[in-house]
Design an enzyme around this catalytic site. Structure first.
Site, PDB file in Angstrom:
ATOM      1  N   HIS A  23       4.686   4.258  -0.735  1.00  0.00           N
ATOM      2  CA  HIS A  23       4.084   3.106  -1.416  1.00  0.00           C
ATOM      3  C   HIS A  23       2.995   2.526  -0.533  1.00  0.00           C
ATOM      4  CE1 HIS A  23       3.763  -0.692  -3.629  1.00  0.00           C
ATOM      5  NE2 HIS A  23       4.385  -0.067  -4.596  1.00  0.00           N
TER       6      HIS A  23
ATOM      7  N   ASP B 174       9.680   4.224  -8.978  1.00  0.00           N
ATOM      8  CA  ASP B 174       9.719   5.345  -9.928  1.00  0.00           C
ATOM      9  C   ASP B 174      10.793   6.370  -9.602  1.00  0.00           C
ATOM     10  OD1 ASP B 174       6.189   5.050 -10.189  1.00  0.00           O
ATOM     11  OD2 ASP B 174       7.687   4.574 -11.705  1.00  0.00           O
TER      12      ASP B 174
HETATM   13  C1  SDX Z   1       3.879   2.759  -8.434  1.00  0.00           C
HETATM   14  O1  SDX Z   1       0.916  -0.334  -6.062  1.00  0.00           O
HETATM   15  C2  SDX Z   1       1.968  -0.605  -6.697  1.00  0.00           C
HETATM   16  O2  SDX Z   1       2.541  -1.680  -6.585  1.00  0.00           O
HETATM   17  C3  SDX Z   1       2.451   0.481  -7.645  1.00  0.00           C
HETATM   18  C4  SDX Z   1       3.812   0.248  -8.281  1.00  0.00           C
HETATM   19  C5  SDX Z   1       3.775  -0.914  -9.240  1.00  0.00           C
HETATM   20  O3  SDX Z   1       4.810  -1.542  -9.465  1.00  0.00           O
HETATM   21  O4  SDX Z   1       2.700  -1.124  -9.873  1.00  0.00           O
HETATM   22  O5  SDX Z   1       4.761  -0.026  -7.263  1.00  0.00           O
HETATM   23  C6  SDX Z   1       4.247   1.470  -9.078  1.00  0.00           C
HETATM   24  O6  SDX Z   1       2.831   3.274  -8.705  1.00  0.00           O
HETATM   25  C7  SDX Z   1       4.807   3.352  -7.429  1.00  0.00           C
HETATM   26  C8  SDX Z   1       4.202   4.631  -6.757  1.00  0.00           C
HETATM   27  C9  SDX Z   1       4.507   5.843  -7.642  1.00  0.00           C
HETATM   28  N1  SDX Z   1       3.813   7.047  -7.080  1.00  0.00           N
HETATM   29  C10 SDX Z   1       4.480   8.036  -6.521  1.00  0.00           C
HETATM   30  O7  SDX Z   1       5.694   8.051  -6.345  1.00  0.00           O
HETATM   31  C11 SDX Z   1       3.597   9.218  -6.119  1.00  0.00           C
HETATM   32  C12 SDX Z   1       3.978   9.679  -4.705  1.00  0.00           C
HETATM   33  N2  SDX Z   1       3.548   8.656  -3.749  1.00  0.00           N
HETATM   34  C13 SDX Z   1       2.303   8.834  -3.069  1.00  0.00           C
HETATM   35  O8  SDX Z   1       1.336   9.581  -3.720  1.00  0.00           O
HETATM   36  C14 SDX Z   1       1.832   7.610  -2.299  1.00  0.00           C
HETATM   37  O9  SDX Z   1       2.892   7.161  -1.582  1.00  0.00           O
HETATM   38  C15 SDX Z   1       1.203   6.453  -3.045  1.00  0.00           C
HETATM   39  C16 SDX Z   1       0.124   6.886  -3.942  1.00  0.00           C
HETATM   40  C17 SDX Z   1       2.225   5.714  -3.804  1.00  0.00           C
HETATM   41  C18 SDX Z   1       0.618   5.503  -1.986  1.00  0.00           C
HETATM   42  O10 SDX Z   1      -0.375   6.215  -1.358  1.00  0.00           O
HETATM   43  P1  SDX Z   1      -1.191   5.601  -0.131  1.00  0.00           P
HETATM   44  O11 SDX Z   1      -0.763   4.235   0.210  1.00  0.00           O
HETATM   45  O12 SDX Z   1      -2.634   5.848  -0.413  1.00  0.00           O
HETATM   46  O13 SDX Z   1      -0.692   6.505   1.050  1.00  0.00           O
HETATM   47  P2  SDX Z   1      -1.454   7.776   1.603  1.00  0.00           P
HETATM   48  O14 SDX Z   1      -1.719   8.688   0.443  1.00  0.00           O
HETATM   49  O15 SDX Z   1      -2.604   7.314   2.400  1.00  0.00           O
HETATM   50  O16 SDX Z   1      -0.343   8.433   2.524  1.00  0.00           O
HETATM   51  C19 SDX Z   1      -0.139   7.913   3.837  1.00  0.00           C
HETATM   52  C20 SDX Z   1       0.622   9.011   4.558  1.00  0.00           C
HETATM   53  C21 SDX Z   1      -0.009  10.388   4.389  1.00  0.00           C
HETATM   54  O17 SDX Z   1       0.390  11.172   5.490  1.00  0.00           O
HETATM   55  P3  SDX Z   1      -0.735  11.505   6.663  1.00  0.00           P
HETATM   56  O18 SDX Z   1      -1.831  12.279   5.944  1.00  0.00           O
HETATM   57  O19 SDX Z   1      -1.205  10.153   7.148  1.00  0.00           O
HETATM   58  O20 SDX Z   1       0.031  12.307   7.660  1.00  0.00           O
HETATM   59  O21 SDX Z   1       1.940   9.120   3.989  1.00  0.00           O
HETATM   60  C22 SDX Z   1       2.079  10.404   3.381  1.00  0.00           C
HETATM   61  C23 SDX Z   1       0.704  10.965   3.189  1.00  0.00           C
HETATM   62  O22 SDX Z   1       0.742  12.368   3.208  1.00  0.00           O
HETATM   63  N3  SDX Z   1       2.729  10.183   2.091  1.00  0.00           N
HETATM   64  C24 SDX Z   1       3.583  11.033   1.539  1.00  0.00           C
HETATM   65  C25 SDX Z   1       3.968  10.439   0.336  1.00  0.00           C
HETATM   66  N4  SDX Z   1       3.349   9.264   0.201  1.00  0.00           N
HETATM   67  C26 SDX Z   1       2.582   9.115   1.281  1.00  0.00           C
HETATM   68  N5  SDX Z   1       4.040  12.224   1.972  1.00  0.00           N
HETATM   69  C27 SDX Z   1       4.917  12.847   1.129  1.00  0.00           C
HETATM   70  N6  SDX Z   1       5.326  12.329  -0.054  1.00  0.00           N
HETATM   71  C28 SDX Z   1       4.880  11.149  -0.478  1.00  0.00           C
HETATM   72  N7  SDX Z   1       5.315  10.639  -1.626  1.00  0.00           N
END
Ligand code: SDX
Length: 378
Positions: free
Chosen positions: A261, A315
């Site tokens: 998140h 989710d």
């Molecule tokens: C919702 O914003 C909100 O409030 C949203 C929500 C709401 O109520 O409206 O809470 C609802 O959208 C929940 C999120 C649902 N999405 C997912 O479950 C999809 C999987 N999650 C990710 O794609 C990610 O965590 C996000 C999109 C939710 C957040 O992405 P960020 O903040 O842009 O984080 P990032 O992509 O910059 O990742 C930071 C690091 C990375 O690693 P490094 O490259 O720095 O080594 O964390 C890793 C990412 O690879 N990472 C994950 C991960 N999420 C982040 N690695 C593996 N699996 C994941 N799910």
């Protein structure tokens, strides 16, 4: 104009001042108008929570009754909207159907009187009242059946489950669905809320605002994740396969849906509530083996990614609850939308008071003064 530093995804960049909700991502705190989400989940209803978000305070008994009656009166759809839905392909995604219908509502209520409190209340009531009917109608129509009319004797949550499954829901199922609607209603400036705000900032109509937000919520990185989680759990197939699956995904730098998140660096408080709801449903209606896979995956991800602050988000467990409630997988995100309309409308209304069109800038990385080359010389 001073140019701020570039932040990918606007991470950490405040784009508004708001008193609607508050999140502490380190402590796992979520409050709506200052009230902890756990209290609202236990004591409130979706319409009472929507009223709190939109009109800033919990309604009195009379205010809530009046609001519920207005919503009840406006649940039905214009027959032209239903006729439009009959032309939608059965294979279309319900979020695309919902986005089309939300925008189409604007055709019937095109007057834009954003300075008229009556117009604003009417738009709020119509959108909250009609969106569930649209979602349920598309579900029945894509199966080749006629949609059922809303039932005025059922409350908001029970009526949706009735319209969807064509039978009155079990009281526990209706109560649990009500809690799901409460906890999905609002979450500060998430992508779909920001999309609503950007659209609203041009002073377009609220139906276009909600249509923008629906389109944004549909993405798998946002509201669409709940559908992907179930597909992931089905792909894993067994508890024994959880760790090999996770290792493979991480090796391929693939995201684990339902985890991570932008704000929460601990387990999403809503995931904790949803897990409790799932367990209540399993106790009454029978276990779901995918819950065992999910809890094992949570343990495995915490071992591997907990250090990076990656934990279950809202989710991750929601789909397991919705399955037990008889909601098809590709309707999970439309159900999220039904609830989040309250938050989108709250931000739309709050922004009207001090509106300024969103128009950010960029860091230009292209060329300058490039000569035009005619097509014969390329
Ligand atoms: C919702 O914003 C909100 O409030 C949203 C929500 C709401 O109520 O409206 O809470 C609802 O959208 C929940 C999120 C649902 N999405 C997912 O479950 C999809 C999987 N999650 C990710 O794609 C990610 O965590 C996000 C999109 C939710 C957040 O992405 P960020 O903040 O842009 O984080 P990032 O992509 O910059 O990742 C930071 C690091 C990375 O690693 P490094 O490259 O720095 O080594 O964390 C890793 C990412 O690879 N990472 C994950 C991960 N999420 C982040 N690695 C593996 N699996 C994941 N799910």
């Amino acid at each position: 104009m001073t140019v701020c530093e570039f932040r990918a995804g606007l991470e950490g960049v405040p784009v508004t001042q708001s008193s609607i909700s508050f999140v502490d991502g380190q402590k796992g705190i979520l409050e709506y108008r200052g009230i902890p989400i756990q209290e609202l989940a236990e004591k409130s209803t979706f319409l009472e929570t929507a009223y709190l978000l939109i009109w800033k305070e919990l309604p009195t008994k009379e205010e809530l009754e009046a609001f519920k009656n207005e919503i009840r009166y406006h649940r039905r759809l214009k027959y032209r909207i239903r006729d439009m839905m009959k032309c939608f392909p059965e294979s279309g995604h319900p979020m695309d159907a919902l986005q089309a219908c939300a925008a189409a509502l604007g055709l019937f209520y095109s007057r834009r009187a954003l300075d008229d409190p009556t117009y604003i209340r009417e738009a709020v009531v119509r959108l909250l009242a009609k969106i569930p009917t649209m979602v349920a109608a598309f579900q029945l129509m894509r199966k080749g059946n006629d949609p059922v009319q809303p039932r005025d004797d059922l409350n908001y949550a029970a009526n949706f489950l009735y319209m969807l499954n064509e039978k009155e829901p079990d009281p526990l199922a209706a109560k649990i669905f009500e809690v799901c609607l409460v906890i999905h209603a609002e979450h500060t400036i998430n992508a779909s809320t920001f999309s609503a705000m950007v659209t609203a900032s041009t002073l377009t109509d609220p139906y276009a605002v909600i249509a923008s937000a629906v389109g944004t919520l549909a993405g798998p990185l946002h509201g669409g994740a709940s559908e992907e989680v179930i597909e992931m759990l089905e792909e894993i197939g067994s508890v024994e396969n959880v760790r090999p699956y996770l290792d493979d995904r991480l090796q391929r730098k693939a995201r684990i849906m339902g985890f991570g998140h932008r704000v929460y660096k601990v387990k999403d408080p809503r995931a904790i509530i949803l897990q409790e709801l799932a367990e209540q449903l399993f106790e009454k209606f029978g276990h779901d083996k995918y819950y065992d896979i999910a809890t094992e995956l949570e343990r495995a991800v915490e071992e591997k990614l907990g250090g990076k602050g990656i934990y279950p988000n809202v989710d991750f467990y929601s789909g397991l609850v919705y399955r037990k409630l008889g909601i098809p997988t590709d309707l999970f995100t439309p159900v999220f939308a039904i609830s989040r309309v309250a938050g989108w409308l709250a931000h739309w209304k709050e922004q009207l008071n001090e509106n300024r069109i969103f128009r950010p800038t960029q860091i230009y990385t292209g060329l300058h003064s490039v000569p035009y080359v005619s097509i014969d010389d390329r």
